[in-house]
Design an enzyme around this catalytic site. Sequence first.
Site, PDB file in Angstrom:
ATOM      1  N   CYS A 311       0.791  -1.238   0.000  1.00 39.14           N
ATOM      2  CA  CYS A 311       0.000   0.000   0.000  1.00 39.14           C
ATOM      3  C   CYS A 311       0.824   1.288   0.000  1.00 39.14           C
ATOM      4  O   CYS A 311       0.394   2.268  -0.616  1.00 39.14           O
ATOM      5  CB  CYS A 311      -1.057  -0.007   1.098  1.00 39.14           C
ATOM      6  SG  CYS A 311      -0.434  -0.233   2.770  1.00 39.14           S
ATOM      7  N   ARG A 341      10.462  -9.503   3.218  1.00 36.05           N
ATOM      8  CA  ARG A 341      10.736  -9.202   4.627  1.00 36.05           C
ATOM      9  C   ARG A 341      11.811 -10.143   5.127  1.00 36.05           C
ATOM     10  O   ARG A 341      11.728 -11.349   4.906  1.00 36.05           O
ATOM     11  CB  ARG A 341       9.467  -9.378   5.482  1.00 36.05           C
ATOM     12  CG  ARG A 341       8.420  -8.355   5.145  1.00 36.05           C
ATOM     13  CD  ARG A 341       7.192  -8.461   6.011  1.00 36.05           C
ATOM     14  NE  ARG A 341       6.155  -7.598   5.433  1.00 36.05           N
ATOM     15  CZ  ARG A 341       4.963  -7.385   5.944  1.00 36.05           C
ATOM     16  NH1 ARG A 341       4.625  -7.989   7.073  1.00 36.05           N
ATOM     17  NH2 ARG A 341       4.097  -6.600   5.355  1.00 36.05           N
ATOM     18  N   GLU A 343      12.962 -12.249   7.592  1.00 36.69           N
ATOM     19  CA  GLU A 343      12.383 -12.894   8.768  1.00 36.69           C
ATOM     20  C   GLU A 343      13.497 -13.473   9.623  1.00 36.69           C
ATOM     21  O   GLU A 343      14.523 -13.901   9.108  1.00 36.69           O
ATOM     22  CB  GLU A 343      11.446 -14.033   8.338  1.00 36.69           C
ATOM     23  CG  GLU A 343      10.247 -13.574   7.523  1.00 36.69           C
ATOM     24  CD  GLU A 343       9.143 -12.951   8.375  1.00 36.69           C
ATOM     25  OE1 GLU A 343       9.299 -12.898   9.607  1.00 36.69           O
ATOM     26  OE2 GLU A 343       8.141 -12.505   7.782  1.00 36.69           O
ATOM     27  N   ARG A 352       6.072 -19.289   5.640  1.00 35.32           N
ATOM     28  CA  ARG A 352       6.870 -18.251   6.298  1.00 35.32           C
ATOM     29  C   ARG A 352       8.119 -18.022   5.463  1.00 35.32           C
ATOM     30  O   ARG A 352       9.087 -18.756   5.563  1.00 35.32           O
ATOM     31  CB  ARG A 352       7.246 -18.676   7.708  1.00 35.32           C
ATOM     32  CG  ARG A 352       7.884 -17.563   8.493  1.00 35.32           C
ATOM     33  CD  ARG A 352       8.121 -17.990   9.934  1.00 35.32           C
ATOM     34  NE  ARG A 352       8.846 -16.966  10.650  1.00 35.32           N
ATOM     35  CZ  ARG A 352       8.270 -15.907  11.214  1.00 35.32           C
ATOM     36  NH1 ARG A 352       6.974 -15.760  11.143  1.00 35.32           N
ATOM     37  NH2 ARG A 352       9.006 -15.007  11.834  1.00 35.32           N
ATOM     38  N   GLU A 360      -2.765  -6.864  -2.734  1.00 35.03           N
ATOM     39  CA  GLU A 360      -3.198  -5.886  -1.735  1.00 35.03           C
ATOM     40  C   GLU A 360      -4.246  -4.938  -2.289  1.00 35.03           C
ATOM     41  O   GLU A 360      -3.942  -4.072  -3.098  1.00 35.03           O
ATOM     42  CB  GLU A 360      -2.017  -5.095  -1.150  1.00 35.03           C
ATOM     43  CG  GLU A 360      -2.565  -4.108  -0.118  1.00 35.03           C
ATOM     44  CD  GLU A 360      -1.595  -3.630   0.940  1.00 35.03           C
ATOM     45  OE1 GLU A 360      -0.483  -4.161   1.054  1.00 35.03           O
ATOM     46  OE2 GLU A 360      -1.996  -2.703   1.672  1.00 35.03           O
ATOM     47  N   ASP A 423      -7.274 -10.093  11.599  1.00 34.72           N
ATOM     48  CA  ASP A 423      -6.475 -11.162  10.995  1.00 34.72           C
ATOM     49  C   ASP A 423      -7.375 -12.343  10.686  1.00 34.72           C
ATOM     50  O   ASP A 423      -8.280 -12.661  11.468  1.00 34.72           O
ATOM     51  CB  ASP A 423      -5.394 -11.632  11.983  1.00 34.72           C
ATOM     52  CG  ASP A 423      -4.062 -10.948  11.737  1.00 34.72           C
ATOM     53  OD1 ASP A 423      -3.963 -10.135  10.793  1.00 34.72           O
ATOM     54  OD2 ASP A 423      -3.111 -11.227  12.500  1.00 34.72           O
ATOM     55  N   GLU A 441      -1.881 -17.268  10.292  1.00 33.50           N
ATOM     56  CA  GLU A 441      -2.443 -15.985   9.882  1.00 33.50           C
ATOM     57  C   GLU A 441      -2.278 -15.928   8.358  1.00 33.50           C
ATOM     58  O   GLU A 441      -1.153 -15.921   7.871  1.00 33.50           O
ATOM     59  CB  GLU A 441      -1.548 -14.965  10.566  1.00 33.50           C
ATOM     60  CG  GLU A 441      -1.916 -13.573  10.535  1.00 33.50           C
ATOM     61  CD  GLU A 441      -0.732 -12.777  11.107  1.00 33.50           C
ATOM     62  OE1 GLU A 441      -0.212 -13.137  12.186  1.00 33.50           O
ATOM     63  OE2 GLU A 441      -0.321 -11.832  10.423  1.00 33.50           O
ATOM     64  N   ASN A 444      -5.116 -10.362   6.118  1.00 28.87           N
ATOM     65  CA  ASN A 444      -5.652  -9.392   7.062  1.00 28.87           C
ATOM     66  C   ASN A 444      -6.508  -8.365   6.343  1.00 28.87           C
ATOM     67  O   ASN A 444      -6.530  -8.307   5.112  1.00 28.87           O
ATOM     68  CB  ASN A 444      -4.528  -8.726   7.869  1.00 28.87           C
ATOM     69  CG  ASN A 444      -3.575  -7.925   6.996  1.00 28.87           C
ATOM     70  OD1 ASN A 444      -3.871  -7.588   5.847  1.00 28.87           O
ATOM     71  ND2 ASN A 444      -2.415  -7.598   7.530  1.00 28.87           N
ATOM     72  N   CYS A 470      -6.904  -1.225   3.898  1.00 33.94           N
ATOM     73  CA  CYS A 470      -6.272  -2.141   2.960  1.00 33.94           C
ATOM     74  C   CYS A 470      -6.368  -3.556   3.491  1.00 33.94           C
ATOM     75  O   CYS A 470      -6.751  -3.791   4.636  1.00 33.94           O
ATOM     76  CB  CYS A 470      -4.812  -1.760   2.722  1.00 33.94           C
ATOM     77  SG  CYS A 470      -3.772  -1.939   4.175  1.00 33.94           S
ATOM     78  N   ARG A 477       0.028 -18.228   1.658  1.00 29.47           N
ATOM     79  CA  ARG A 477      -0.695 -18.601   2.880  1.00 29.47           C
ATOM     80  C   ARG A 477      -2.108 -19.081   2.587  1.00 29.47           C
ATOM     81  O   ARG A 477      -2.608 -19.956   3.286  1.00 29.47           O
ATOM     82  CB  ARG A 477      -0.667 -17.446   3.872  1.00 29.47           C
ATOM     83  CG  ARG A 477       0.757 -17.277   4.394  1.00 29.47           C
ATOM     84  CD  ARG A 477       0.836 -16.330   5.530  1.00 29.47           C
ATOM     85  NE  ARG A 477       2.205 -16.306   6.030  1.00 29.47           N
ATOM     86  CZ  ARG A 477       2.566 -15.705   7.152  1.00 29.47           C
ATOM     87  NH1 ARG A 477       1.664 -15.108   7.880  1.00 29.47           N
ATOM     88  NH2 ARG A 477       3.827 -15.730   7.535  1.00 29.47           N
TER      89      ARG A 477
HETATM   90  N1  SER Z   1      -0.480  -3.180   4.463  1.00 27.77           N
HETATM   91  C1  SER Z   1      -1.024  -4.304   5.160  1.00 27.77           C
HETATM   92  C2  SER Z   1       0.044  -5.123   5.821  1.00 27.77           C
HETATM   93  O1  SER Z   1       1.205  -4.907   5.564  1.00 27.77           O
HETATM   94  C3  SER Z   1      -1.817  -5.160   4.228  1.00 27.77           C
HETATM   95  O2  SER Z   1      -0.983  -5.670   3.267  1.00 27.77           O
HETATM   96  O3  SER Z   1      -0.266  -5.986   6.577  1.00 27.77           O
HETATM   97 ZN    ZN Z   2      -1.639  -1.976   3.368  1.00 24.03          ZN
END
Ligand code: SER
Ligand code: ZN
Length: 511
Positions: A311, A341, A343, A352, A360, A423, A441, A444, A470, A477
């Site tokens: 986003c 990310r 992790e 994961r 998104e 979530d 999870e 979201n 968002c 997942r």
């Molecule tokens: N921006 C939200 C998040 O990072 C949805 O993608 O969880």
């Molecule tokens: Zn977002």
Amino acid sequence: MMKLRLTVDYLLSRQLEEEGVHKLKDYISRESKEILTKGVPKDKLSELPKIIELNISKDVITVEIESGTFARSHAVALRLKNFLSMHLGKEFKIGIKKVTGITYTLNLDLEKIPKDPITIPFVDKISIQDNKAILTLKDLDEEFLTKNYVDRIINLFYDKVEAQFWGGKGEHWEIISKSKDIEPLTNKDPTLELLAKGWLKQGPSQGQWFYHAPVAALLRTMEKIAVQEILNPLGFTEVIAPKMVPFEIWEKTGHLSGSEPEIYYVSPPISRDASVWEEVIDLYKITKKAYVDKIRERMRNPIGGMTYAQCPPMYWAFEGKTIDDSEFPLKMYDKSGPSYRWEAGGRQGIERVNEFWRIEPLFIGYPDQLIEIKEKMMERYAYVFDKIFEIEWRTAWVTPFYMAQSGQIGIEKETERIKGTVDYESWIPSRGSREESEWLEFQNLSIVGDKYTKAFSIKSSKNKELWSGCSGIGLQRWTVSFLAQKGVDPENWPKEFKKYLGEFPKHIKFV
Ligand code: SER
Ligand code: ZN
């Protein structure tokens, strides 16, 4: 009561003669009252800032100011600069060349005494005496004094004290709803199953996978379902957002107050010139190795990082825009690339990962429009999980992603339950019983409020309050949630799911 004591030097463009010194001192003692009282509430006059010392020697005016919470010393110092500039300029044709905070002592009340030492940038020393903390800062430039750094330092200090008492309290979690129980067709770990079939390969880098044709087909099926069952019916349209995100964007979203340890940073080369790279190229030609140190020497500072959430660049696209009111709610989505990310540690299968695919959806509109969109999305999501995947899932009220990603815990006002993150979690039978195991999870949905519309100055033409929200739909997942309960044999998959799957690719036989 907090006590802020600042010694500030005003460097003059030239020396003030003795007569001038007298006059100036006189002006200050007679006319500086307004400077010292502005902003102090009537019932807080005991906290009025005071000029404790005033020294004029040669081309430097030194002032020592003491204040409480209101009209803080640094603000008073800047008001004083304007006041001095006016008199010095008008009467003596002297300007102020430079303002320097020589020392700034912040004497702060403590409700809780920190257990461990605290460090804060710009702060030379922090000492604790009884129920007071004394922060000492030195050699502060005008920008520092102007831009509220001190106020932020004080807040940061209290946050850090507070953090020492959280005792590892995790993120908020509170169940909202649960689907009906569904007997799983398997209790095997989906990643291990896919690996056994040769449909997956781990690597080449940490938290990455190569998805052979069957898994790619599954991920694409998930995407198709999201687009055709959720996004299209609700009127979302596709955009394609950049996947390299410059720091300027994260400065606005707040990601730079907590997501740093997870960002994949990006540095361009210092030059496109082949001669700059000649040594590295030659070294490779001879040794067939990447000379990482030599490469690093030829890299610029990072300009940002790889997509962390999709986003932020979508907000950036609307930065500073005033949007015609007839357009609301705006509904768009990005599915054009992976997110990254870093992790911590343990590899945990395709659920994961450091490189993951998400869709998104983002929506911007009036608060009531957003509440309605959220409800409709939740209905569509429920339809997909109940009727197409036929899985067991639940929803939970958690720490909003925008708080978590900017290093905060807790939730928005608990009573309202409007802003915040829901979530979605699925039962993964290979992890244990539905009652005791940790659920996954898998997506979201959030209403962010005006945090990002404000940060990016996105406005409605009628100047109405604009909120945004968002949702992060994790394709790996979704896939794991499905396979964990339905198994990897397409024969057993629900009819509605198979409609979307189309022809399932054969996999390559390895020998
Ligand atoms: N921006 C939200 C998040 O990072 C949805 O993608 O969880
Ligand atoms: Zn977002």
